[in-house]
Design an enzyme around this catalytic site. Sequence first.
Site, PDB file in Angstrom:
ATOM      1  N   CYS A 173      24.600   5.247  10.101  1.00  0.00           N
ATOM      2  CA  CYS A 173      23.235   6.301  10.985  1.00  0.00           C
ATOM      3  C   CYS A 173      22.194   5.224  11.863  1.00  0.00           C
ATOM      4  O   CYS A 173      23.281   4.052  11.674  1.00  0.00           O
ATOM      5  CB  CYS A 173      22.601   6.526   9.315  1.00  0.00           C
ATOM      6  SG  CYS A 173      21.766   5.232   8.266  1.00  0.00           S
ATOM      7  N   CYS A 185      21.315   1.700  10.689  1.00  0.00           N
ATOM      8  CA  CYS A 185      22.096   1.033  10.516  1.00  0.00           C
ATOM      9  C   CYS A 185      22.210   0.510  11.997  1.00  0.00           C
ATOM     10  O   CYS A 185      22.071  -1.005  12.106  1.00  0.00           O
ATOM     11  CB  CYS A 185      23.327   1.359  10.385  1.00  0.00           C
ATOM     12  SG  CYS A 185      23.959   1.358   8.868  1.00  0.00           S
ATOM     13  N   ASP A 240      28.208  21.235  38.838  1.00  0.00           N
ATOM     14  CA  ASP A 240      29.274  20.844  40.136  1.00  0.00           C
ATOM     15  C   ASP A 240      29.595  22.310  40.556  1.00  0.00           C
ATOM     16  O   ASP A 240      29.535  23.009  40.189  1.00  0.00           O
ATOM     17  CB  ASP A 240      30.012  19.850  39.031  1.00  0.00           C
ATOM     18  CG  ASP A 240      31.474  19.825  39.725  1.00  0.00           C
ATOM     19  OD1 ASP A 240      31.014  19.294  40.963  1.00  0.00           O
ATOM     20  OD2 ASP A 240      32.627  19.929  40.019  1.00  0.00           O
ATOM     21  N   ASP A 250      33.466  19.805  35.181  1.00  0.00           N
ATOM     22  CA  ASP A 250      34.869  20.318  34.583  1.00  0.00           C
ATOM     23  C   ASP A 250      35.923  19.857  35.110  1.00  0.00           C
ATOM     24  O   ASP A 250      36.895  19.011  34.576  1.00  0.00           O
ATOM     25  CB  ASP A 250      34.959  21.672  35.417  1.00  0.00           C
ATOM     26  CG  ASP A 250      35.848  21.517  36.944  1.00  0.00           C
ATOM     27  OD1 ASP A 250      34.869  21.412  37.784  1.00  0.00           O
ATOM     28  OD2 ASP A 250      36.146  22.248  37.226  1.00  0.00           O
ATOM     29  N   ASP A 259      32.585  14.054  36.955  1.00  0.00           N
ATOM     30  CA  ASP A 259      31.699  14.743  36.178  1.00  0.00           C
ATOM     31  C   ASP A 259      31.580  14.094  34.926  1.00  0.00           C
ATOM     32  O   ASP A 259      29.942  14.110  34.735  1.00  0.00           O
ATOM     33  CB  ASP A 259      32.093  16.696  36.194  1.00  0.00           C
ATOM     34  CG  ASP A 259      31.821  17.413  37.808  1.00  0.00           C
ATOM     35  OD1 ASP A 259      31.116  16.514  38.405  1.00  0.00           O
ATOM     36  OD2 ASP A 259      33.597  17.964  37.115  1.00  0.00           O
TER      37      ASP A 259
END
Length: 755
Positions: A28, A31, A435, A642, A646
């Site tokens: 977690c 930690c 984009d 996409d 990117d």
Amino acid sequence: MTANTPPIPPSATEPLSALDLGIGGMTCASCVARVERALAKVPGVREATVNLATESARVAWAPGAAPDAAAMDALLRRAVRNAGYEPRAAGAALEQEDLSPWAGFLPVGIGLLLSAPLVVPMLGDLLGQHWMLPAWAQFLLATPVQFVLGARFYKAGWHALKALTGNMDLLVAVGTSAGYGLSLWLWWTAPEGHAPHLYFEASAVVVTLVLLGKWLEARAKRQTTAAIRALHALRPDVVHLLGPDGEVDVPVAEVLTGDRLVVRPGERIPVDGTVHEGDTQVDESMLTGEPLPVARGAGAPLTGGSINGEGRIVMAVTAVGSETVLARIIRLVEDAQAAKAPIQRLVDQVSAVFVPVVLVIALVTLLGWLWAGAGVEAALIHAVAVLVIACPCALGLATPAAIMAGTGVAAKHGILIKDAEALELAHKVDTVAFDKTGTLTVGQPRMTAFEVAAGQDAAEVLAAVAAVQSGSEHPLGRAVVRAARERGLAVQPPDAVRAVPGRGTEGEVRGQSFLVGSLRWMQELGVALGPLAARSQALQDEGATVSAVAQRTGEGLRLQGLLAFGDEPKPGAAEALALLAARGIRTVMISGDNRGAAEAMGRRLGLDPAAGEVMAEVLPGDKAAQVAGLQAGGHTVAMVGDGVNDAPALAAADVGMAMGNGTDVAMHAAGITLMRGEPRLVAAALDISHRTVLKIRQNLFWAFIYNAAGIPLAALGYLSPVVAGAAMALSSVSVMANALLLKRWRGPAADTVLP
């Protein structure tokens, strides 16, 4: 050098060294903080950043603090081990990771099988039936769940106690141990022939449900690291080294700067370099996002990870290893994914205070009832009632239940929400950066204009050009053939055809010779554009790629016409931007095109270049910097893209959204994936994310309110452990029911937008 030896202070200008280290055993955010503190205490360490997603740490240290990197690595490993975690080689977790969707489910499945017989009798009580198992059977079912499957909670809770902190693991260990211990005590002290109410089912079910939540977190973590694996996959393992004895296949790791490599048609460019011999077309779409192959001749640059076209080339290596463009993109993605705080951190922060407070209240309850004259049994039952009602069943379910419900209903509408970070920040987004290519535009070239010279028949010229290009695999050639067929023209095969690499194509159609290619080729051949020169310049100013067609005659080459190619906006792209603007969200388009082309497309989409809504001539590696610039203005930024190029920007943005028609790398780096590649889903994704995070917060509220109301009542003796257990179960039911309300959400249809 020992750990107690003071480091030599570096000069103000002395650069820091960096070292990566793998870390196992983290569960977690607390930690992460604990490991960072342990690493920061190592002499000479200037900065330590721990990434929970990749189970790794990046440490910056002063070179004078250790004789060499190996010595510093040993000191860091010792610090990690002393903190209670397992040091590993960097990248070991990534290489050893099981990628199957059900990886790690075995402990959860065993817990469900062992807990089910304990839960069924509870349902029988509601129906007035007595299905309770004998005490010995409950003990045999609950014990392996408590101490074998739940061992991880004891271990992590013990490390938290040693660090004087509290976390979810400690809550699970304390709460379930209280229920289990009370059950043992009641069983052993019960009169013969009397069947007391036991709490084995509560401890077993809590351990199993929290294990389920941990398993869901692990699945999300595997999806996060998949982005880095996909980037590594772009690099071939073997290259064709050109030596004195010809071609020799060697591992890519052995390539040196200055080597000559052979790249065959269709193969990936292994490293960065320049063309030494040959001509070809290179598909760089996985790195740049641009759909058109780029002509590469002698001296032209080549980028590792891109795909060679139809020509065999010899390349000169200019960069290898960590210095290549692909390696830098991988580092950008790793850095951008690091240190992202999920909403679960709120639970850990509250738990750090909640656990000690509950323990103190339980102790005060025990001592208070003893002081009031109650017997040891009554005092212990009241104290355990406090611990049972504080058992974090609902607390463990609050986040995963809402995430499962929200992401499930979103997926039905084409929206994949991958991580809690995206959920936490999506409703705060006030700026969306898109984009251009493949995101707001179709991403495939189309013939947008066709102009013929005076006296020429447009249909005849287009039919001839389509015939010459009919066998071409080039995107522009396919665009010509598609345009001819859309206009009802018959596309005949050519009599002969010859490709001129980097220039165009020459072919014979019905005994006549036609040349189709770039304006530069026409200029080299001495073909004058004449009256069409002004039109050609105007088309280029609008961002189109312009080609020309000439006919070879007895008098030389004669211009027949011009063809313009360009990308088209996706259907609904302008509507999607208008919808976001109507909601008060600023939209920005980022493009690598020249300013004229980018601004022309921006205006078609309804953007205002004068208002800074169009960012043009942005290099692939600079998109993340553009996102950072938007964030620097105090904005919460979502990035929509996409392509591989990117990926750093998607990971660096507060919320990354990838189009489902894009690359796997983009989808792995983003927190949200729009499966249909539909721009109008951006607003829908923001809406469902907002509703989901609202449910998470409501669930956390209800989970805590039961404790806030129940703990005082249990301490005062108004709640028995039985009622406390029922209240705990009721809190879980309310959390689940509230999460399931998300299924009422109705997203947009394929051709509609959110109201």
